[in-house]
Design a protein around this motif. Structure first.
Motif, PDB file in Angstrom:
ATOM      1  N   THR A 159       0.837  -0.469   0.248  1.00 61.86           N
ATOM      2  CA  THR A 159      -0.713   0.099  -0.124  1.00 61.86           C
ATOM      3  C   THR A 159       1.324   0.868   0.120  1.00 61.86           C
ATOM      4  N   TYR A 160       0.031   2.398   0.037  1.00 59.68           N
ATOM      5  CA  TYR A 160       0.821   3.204   0.634  1.00 59.68           C
ATOM      6  C   TYR A 160       1.824   3.981   1.157  1.00 59.68           C
ATOM      7  N   GLU A 161       1.173   2.917   2.143  1.00 64.13           N
ATOM      8  CA  GLU A 161       1.957   3.163   3.675  1.00 64.13           C
ATOM      9  C   GLU A 161       3.137   2.571   3.919  1.00 64.13           C
ATOM     10  N   THR A 162       2.700   0.781   3.748  1.00 68.64           N
ATOM     11  CA  THR A 162       4.120   0.100   3.530  1.00 68.64           C
ATOM     12  C   THR A 162       5.224   0.351   2.041  1.00 68.64           C
ATOM     13  N   LEU A 163       4.844   0.777   1.260  1.00 67.09           N
ATOM     14  CA  LEU A 163       6.106   1.917   0.658  1.00 67.09           C
ATOM     15  C   LEU A 163       6.671   2.547   0.761  1.00 67.09           C
ATOM     16  N   GLN A 164       5.877   3.413   1.556  1.00 63.89           N
ATOM     17  CA  GLN A 164       6.668   4.827   2.103  1.00 63.89           C
ATOM     18  C   GLN A 164       7.581   4.421   2.711  1.00 63.89           C
ATOM     19  N   GLN A 165       7.217   3.032   4.210  1.00 57.28           N
ATOM     20  CA  GLN A 165       8.083   2.768   5.231  1.00 57.28           C
ATOM     21  C   GLN A 165       9.101   2.103   4.551  1.00 57.28           C
ATOM     22  N   LYS A 166       8.821   1.609   3.602  1.00 57.55           N
ATOM     23  CA  LYS A 166      10.244   0.840   3.046  1.00 57.55           C
ATOM     24  C   LYS A 166      11.074   1.431   2.359  1.00 57.55           C
ATOM     25  N   ILE A 167      10.576   2.813   1.696  1.00 53.73           N
ATOM     26  CA  ILE A 167      11.477   4.012   1.540  1.00 53.73           C
ATOM     27  C   ILE A 167      12.132   4.025   2.075  1.00 53.73           C
ATOM     28  N   ARG A 168      11.176   5.364   3.221  1.00 56.30           N
ATOM     29  CA  ARG A 168      12.336   5.767   4.355  1.00 56.30           C
ATOM     30  C   ARG A 168      13.364   5.236   4.941  1.00 56.30           C
ATOM     31  N   GLN A 169      12.782   3.137   5.213  1.00 56.82           N
ATOM     32  CA  GLN A 169      14.365   2.489   5.756  1.00 56.82           C
ATOM     33  C   GLN A 169      15.152   2.862   5.008  1.00 56.82           C
ATOM     34  N   VAL A 170      15.210   3.090   4.074  1.00 53.84           N
ATOM     35  CA  VAL A 170      16.054   2.709   2.745  1.00 53.84           C
ATOM     36  C   VAL A 170      17.200   4.458   2.628  1.00 53.84           C
ATOM     37  N   GLU A 171      15.825   5.443   2.746  1.00 51.46           N
ATOM     38  CA  GLU A 171      16.132   7.099   3.203  1.00 51.46           C
ATOM     39  C   GLU A 171      17.107   7.224   4.184  1.00 51.46           C
ATOM     40  N   HIS A 172      16.708   6.846   5.636  1.00 51.70           N
ATOM     41  CA  HIS A 172      17.348   7.038   6.976  1.00 51.70           C
ATOM     42  C   HIS A 172      19.221   6.093   6.749  1.00 51.70           C
ATOM     43  N   GLU A 173      19.480   5.524   5.690  1.00 46.68           N
ATOM     44  CA  GLU A 173      21.005   5.151   6.181  1.00 46.68           C
ATOM     45  C   GLU A 173      21.525   5.811   5.189  1.00 46.68           C
ATOM     46  N   LEU A 174      21.220   5.354   3.507  1.00 47.42           N
ATOM     47  CA  LEU A 174      21.613   6.299   2.197  1.00 47.42           C
ATOM     48  C   LEU A 174      22.031   7.821   2.457  1.00 47.42           C
ATOM     49  N   PHE A 175      20.973   8.084   3.045  1.00 44.38           N
ATOM     50  CA  PHE A 175      20.894   9.909   2.876  1.00 44.38           C
ATOM     51  C   PHE A 175      21.996   9.900   3.766  1.00 44.38           C
ATOM     52  N   PRO A 176      22.151   9.844   5.224  1.00 40.76           N
ATOM     53  CA  PRO A 176      23.579   9.949   6.320  1.00 40.76           C
ATOM     54  C   PRO A 176      25.191   9.628   5.479  1.00 40.76           C
ATOM     55  N   LYS A 177      24.957   8.519   5.325  1.00 38.29           N
ATOM     56  CA  LYS A 177      26.282   7.802   4.125  1.00 38.29           C
ATOM     57  C   LYS A 177      27.092   8.607   3.916  1.00 38.29           C
ATOM     58  N   THR A 178      25.202   9.164   1.718  1.00 35.66           N
ATOM     59  CA  THR A 178      25.836   9.830   0.914  1.00 35.66           C
ATOM     60  C   THR A 178      25.758  11.530   1.166  1.00 35.66           C
ATOM     61  N   LEU A 179      25.847  11.729   2.013  1.00 36.28           N
ATOM     62  CA  LEU A 179      25.959  12.887   2.643  1.00 36.28           C
ATOM     63  C   LEU A 179      27.363  13.120   3.832  1.00 36.28           C
ATOM     64  N   THR A 180      27.936  11.414   4.243  1.00 38.70           N
ATOM     65  CA  THR A 180      29.163  11.653   4.685  1.00 38.70           C
ATOM     66  C   THR A 180      30.727  12.244   3.605  1.00 38.70           C
ATOM     67  N   LYS A 181      29.675  11.154   2.356  1.00 37.82           N
ATOM     68  CA  LYS A 181      30.966   9.951   1.555  1.00 37.82           C
ATOM     69  C   LYS A 181      30.907  11.857   0.458  1.00 37.82           C
ATOM     70  N   VAL A 182      30.830  12.811   0.333  1.00 41.85           N
ATOM     71  CA  VAL A 182      30.117  14.123  -0.185  1.00 41.85           C
ATOM     72  C   VAL A 182      31.355  14.728   0.368  1.00 41.85           C
ATOM     73  N   ILE A 183      30.610  15.069   1.346  1.00 44.61           N
ATOM     74  CA  ILE A 183      31.467  16.429   2.525  1.00 44.61           C
ATOM     75  C   ILE A 183      32.603  15.984   2.070  1.00 44.61           C
ATOM     76  N   ARG A 184      33.398  14.742   2.389  1.00 42.45           N
ATOM     77  CA  ARG A 184      34.545  14.016   3.074  1.00 42.45           C
ATOM     78  C   ARG A 184      35.856  14.647   1.715  1.00 42.45           C
TER      79      ARG A 184
END
Ligand SMILES: Nc1nc2c(c(=O)[nH]1)N[C@@H](CN(C=O)c1ccc(C(=O)N[C@@H](CCC(=O)O)C(=O)O)cc1)CN2
Ligand SMILES: NCC(=O)N[C@@H]1O[C@H](COP(=O)([O-])[O-])[C@@H](O)[C@H]1O
Length: 191
Positions: A159-184
């Motif tokens: 559903t919208y909610e289950t897909l949003q939850q799966k996406i948010r779980q990936v975002e919460h790892e990928l976004f901080p990791k990617t920010l760290t990568k580009v800033i470094r």
């Protein structure tokens, strides 16, 4: 350590992940929201991060609104900006001084499903795969250079909610990791 400001409009779960998953490349010094009812503000207060709620409604146009945002960002000595569910299109007033140092997270595999309702677009298209994109922003919407992407599988049961939850779980790892990568990487190049 570089100083990071986060711009948000809503719940702020990505903002919280960026703060909690920081590994030393950046320090989150400020949260700015364009709405004073954004739950992200409450998350920031609990985390001890300074906040500013600046509503575009209080300004005659986008340029004066963004100049007010820029003034606050400069007061905090910000080096990088993360757009974490910030639902305003950034114009040249803010983009020009920070070109190449504003990073956005988007809930689809760009260039597929750009815009505000990416998850709904993916469900309507009945795709079996969507995902998350982290990209630099440019003057266009969701057209800036892609930095990282991760696939999220879509099932017929989603559903919208289950897909949003799966996406948010990936975002919460990928976004901080990617920010760290580009800033470094930027620091290494700058040396
Ligand atoms: N210059 C850019 N600004 C922003 C980008 C970008 O790629 N370039 N990404 C967005 C986030 N976003 C999708 O990821 C997005 C957010 C909001 C909208 C939108 O249409 N919002 C408003 C328009 C408000 C305004 O005029 O600012 C609307 O409701 O019509 C589209 C995509 C963040 N900013
Ligand atoms: N087009 C931009 C867009 O749709 N951004 C999306 O807003 C959500 C914000 O959640 P959060 O407030 O819990 O971080 C995130 O899923 C982000 O990808």
């Amino acid at each position: 350590m570089k100083k990071l400001a986060v711009l948000a409009s809503g719940s702020g779960s990505n903002f919280e992940a960026i703060v909690k998953q920081s590994t030393g490349a950046y320090e989150v010094v400020l949260l700015i929201t364009d709405r004073d009812d954004a739950y992200a503000l409450q998350r920031a207060t609990k985390l001890g991060i300074p906040t500013k709620s600046i509503s575009p409604k209080n300004f005659e146009d986008k340029a004066t609104y963004e100049q007010a945002v820029l003034d606050v960002i400069r007061k905090y000595g910000v080096d990088w900006i993360a757009l974490a569910g910030y639902m305003r299109i950034v114009s040249l007033t803010l983009l020009k001084p920070y070109e190449g140092r504003i990073v956005n997270v988007h809930p689809s595999l760009l260039p597929k499903f750009p815009g505000k309702d990416a998850i709904a677009q993916a469900l309507d298209a009945e795709v079996t795969k969507t995902g998350v994109t982290v990209h630099y922003i440019d003057e266009g919407v969701d057209t800036g250079p892609i930095i990282s992407q991760e696939v999220v599988e879509v099932t017929k049961q989603d559903t919208y909610e289950t897909l949003q939850q799966k996406i948010r779980q990936v975002e919460h790892e990928l976004f901080p990791k990617t920010l760290t990568k580009v800033i470094r990487e930027d620091e290494l190049v700058g040396k």
